[in-house]
Every structure is written in structure tokens, then in C-alpha cells.
Scaffold this motif. Structure first.
Motif, PDB file in Angstrom:
ATOM      1  N   PRO A 280      26.449 -90.986 -76.048  1.00 30.60           N
ATOM      2  CA  PRO A 280      27.012 -91.345 -74.736  1.00 30.60           C
ATOM      3  C   PRO A 280      26.769 -90.237 -73.714  1.00 30.60           C
ATOM      4  CG  PRO A 280      28.577 -91.793 -76.498  1.00 30.60           C
ATOM      5  CD  PRO A 280      27.443 -91.019 -77.126  1.00 30.60           C
ATOM      6  N   ALA A 281      26.339 -90.627 -72.535  1.00 36.43           N
ATOM      7  CA  ALA A 281      25.973 -89.646 -71.512  1.00 36.43           C
ATOM      8  C   ALA A 281      27.091 -88.658 -71.176  1.00 36.43           C
ATOM      9  CB  ALA A 281      25.491 -90.362 -70.256  1.00 36.43           C
ATOM     10  N   PRO A 282      28.361 -89.063 -71.138  1.00 35.29           N
ATOM     11  CA  PRO A 282      29.402 -88.074 -70.804  1.00 35.29           C
ATOM     12  C   PRO A 282      29.445 -86.884 -71.752  1.00 35.29           C
ATOM     13  CG  PRO A 282      30.273 -90.294 -70.584  1.00 35.29           C
ATOM     14  CD  PRO A 282      28.911 -90.427 -71.200  1.00 35.29           C
ATOM     15  N   VAL A 283      28.943 -87.028 -72.975  1.00 34.92           N
ATOM     16  CA  VAL A 283      28.979 -85.923 -73.932  1.00 34.92           C
ATOM     17  C   VAL A 283      28.167 -84.734 -73.441  1.00 34.92           C
ATOM     18  CG1 VAL A 283      28.340 -85.229 -76.289  1.00 34.92           C
ATOM     19  CG2 VAL A 283      29.412 -87.442 -75.876  1.00 34.92           C
ATOM     20  N   MET A 284      27.145 -84.982 -72.613  1.00 38.22           N
ATOM     21  CA  MET A 284      26.285 -83.885 -72.191  1.00 38.22           C
ATOM     22  C   MET A 284      26.977 -82.958 -71.200  1.00 38.22           C
ATOM     23  SD  MET A 284      23.588 -85.180 -69.348  1.00 38.22           S
ATOM     24  CE  MET A 284      24.136 -85.229 -67.649  1.00 38.22           C
TER      25      MET A 284
END
Length: 305
Positions: free
Chosen positions: A42-46
């Protein structure tokens, strides 16, 4: 070990129409970057410490999807001084996580002509499951040498005795999978483990050095031969880490320390101009680092045909 970086008809795995291995030399040291596939995240993890709108704008500017990113998974195989060293071991297979595009290391090593029985040493940058899981695939241990040495920082082994994820921000299911995989790994390979404190020379010109940050025992591998250098950075650097080195990755166990390690390493590599390879940069991930104000730029190396 074959260092041919092109697919050859009739070889196992040649039906794959994607590049999955890339060979280069660091002085007298042979290096092969091998892809273990890609890991959807998931993009928010970055970047979990920034405004979602700012994160979304960066993704759009980079032509990246807004919700799910496909993280590359790279390992390297190094030959120096008569030793064959596998640096990290990929994800392997965890059926509970449903990650069919990852865990390709075994077939891709075979396609590259690398026999697991030839591996004398394994170096682990850290013990997240996408770096150790390949050693837990059924049948792999039986193919490895009984005198295999697995080098990992003592601080990393200590951390996984009772891991603290309180400052991480991982997707659902990952904390349990990480604990489960690390525990199984230590149980199965405890006789092969060779802990080091801060730095250890695995073979001539092949030095593993603990940095901490991403995990307490996270380490990088520095190669040096003649006037050539190369650094395998593991998870010290992600793609966003060049533009936004202060953004916190969800898998970092000490985000502030991880950012400090990242900036220090990138400044060093910009000064020395040596190539960088990292686990989650686009395959084959060989690049140089340039300073751009308070941030950095990743300059991809021209493929050497």
C-alpha cells in the motif's frame, strides 16, 4: 557461476520475458544482481509521517499509482577469493500473504546457472521476511552446504527474540508474518549463524557493516577491489528516499534513526561517486547518487552490454 546477463534459449526460466539478472564487476569481484520479483505494498507505507495529499502529489509526479506500489526485490550474488556469497535471500513463499509475483529467487538463480550448493556464505542485511524467506522454501536447505556460514549482526538476532513494532506502520498481517518467519529461520539455521558486532570481512573486499535504523541490526555490504567500489544498501534506501529522505517508511523500526542513516549513506555515496544497489529500487537498481540541495538524485547507471 555464469555471468551471462542475457536469456539463452533452452535454459530454465528463459520463457520469462522480463530481465531478472544483471552481471557486473567490481575490480576482481564478480557481482550478479538477481530479481526475486515484486512485492505489492500500500502506497501510504512508503511515507506515513506526511500529509496524504503531499504523498499523493509525489506519487503523481513520479508516474506511480496512488494506492498500491510494486516494490522490486533484489538480491546480489558475489564471488571473491574463492567464496560465493548470497546477499539476502528474497521472500520465499508465505501462503497467508498471497504474494504470487514474489519469491522467484530459486528459479532465477537456476536460470542464471547458480547452484545453491556452490554458495559458501549468506549475508543478511536484516531479518525481515523478504530478505530471509528464500532460505525457508521447501527443499532449499537440503541443497545448501552443511558448512554454510550465515552472517548477520548480533543486534539483529537480539531484536528478533522479542521484536518491538510500536514505531512501525505496516500493513495488516505483516507483523505476525515477520515474527513467524524470523522465529522459524533462527530455529532452522541456528547452527549456521555467524553473528558479528559492527563489521566483518566475509571475503577479500567484501565487508558487511551494521548501520541500524531500519532495524537495530540492519547492515550494508561494501565491495572494494582495485579502485572500484559498490555498496549494497539493503533497505537503507527506498525510491522516495532520494527526494524525501526524511519520510518514514512503515517498516522502519526507528524512523528517525533510519532517516539519519539514509542521509549519511547517501552523502557518502555522492562524495565517493561509487555505485549503489538496493533491495527495493527498480531492477537492476545500479545507480549513482548526486546531491540536490537538501535532497538527492538517483542517476541510473547505463546498462553494460
Amino acid at each position: 557461476m555464469s555471468l551471462d546477463n542475457t536469456s539463452q534459449p533452452g535454459r530454465p526460466g528463459s520463457e520469462e520475458l522480463v530481465p531478472s539478472r544483471y552481471a557486473l564487476r567490481v575490480g576482481d569481484i564478480d557481482v550478479m544482481v538477481v530479481s526475486d520479483g515484486v512485492l505489492p505494498i500500500p502506497a501510504p507505507v512508503m511515507a506515513h509521517n506526511v500529509d496524504p495529499a503531499i504523498r499523493a502529489a509525489w506519487l503523481e509526479d513520479m508516474f506511480l499509482p496512488p494506492e498500491i506500489l510494486e516494490w522490486p526485490l533484489n538480491v546480489i550474488v558475489v564471488r571473491s577469493g574463492g567464496r560465493t556469497i548470497l546477499v539476502d535471500a528474497g521472500l520465499g513463499m508465505d501462503p497467508d500473504l498471497h504474494l504470487p509475483q514474489a519469491g522467484r529467487l530459486g528459479q532465477r538463480l537456476e536460470a542464471a546457472g547458480i547452484d545453491l550448493a556452490s554458495v559458501t556464505d549468506v549475508v543478511l542485511t536484516h531479518m525481515h521476511m523478504d530478505h530471509i524467506g528464500g532460505l525457508l522454501v521447501e527443499g532449499v536447505k537440503d541443497q545448501l552446504r552443511p558448512d554454510l556460514r550465515i552472517h548477520v549482526a548480533a543486534a539483529e538476532l537480539k531484536f528478533w527474540e522479542s521484536p518491538d513494532f510500536s514505531r512501525a506502520s505496516m500493513p495488516q498481517g505483516f507483523p505476525d508474518a515477520l515474527r513467524r518467519t524470523a522465529k522459524r529461520f533462527v530455529n532452522e539455521y541456528h547452527n549456521q549463524l555467524r553473528p558479528f558486532e559492527d563489521e566483518y570481512e566475509v571475503a577479500p573486499g567484501v565487508v558487511v557493516r551494521r548501520t541500524g535504523g531500519h532495524t537495530p541490526g540492519h547492515s550494508v555490504v561494501r565491495l572494494a577491489s582495485g579502485g572500484d567500489r559498490l555498496t549494497f544498501a539493503g533497505d537503507a534506501v527506498f525510491q522516495v528516499g532520494f527526494d524525501r529522505p526524511d519520510w518514514h517508511n512503515g517498516f522502519e523500526h526507528d524512523p528517525e534513526e533510519a532517516a539519519r542513516v539514509r542521509v549519511s549513506l547517501l552523502r557518502e555515496l555522492a562524495a565517493t561517486r561509487e555505485p549503489l544497489v538496493a533491495t527495493h529500487l527498480s531492477f537492476p537498481s545500479v545507480c549513482h547518487v548526486a546531491v540536490d540541495g537538501d535532497a538527492f538524485r538517483c542517476i541510473p547507471a547505463v546498462w553494460d552490454y
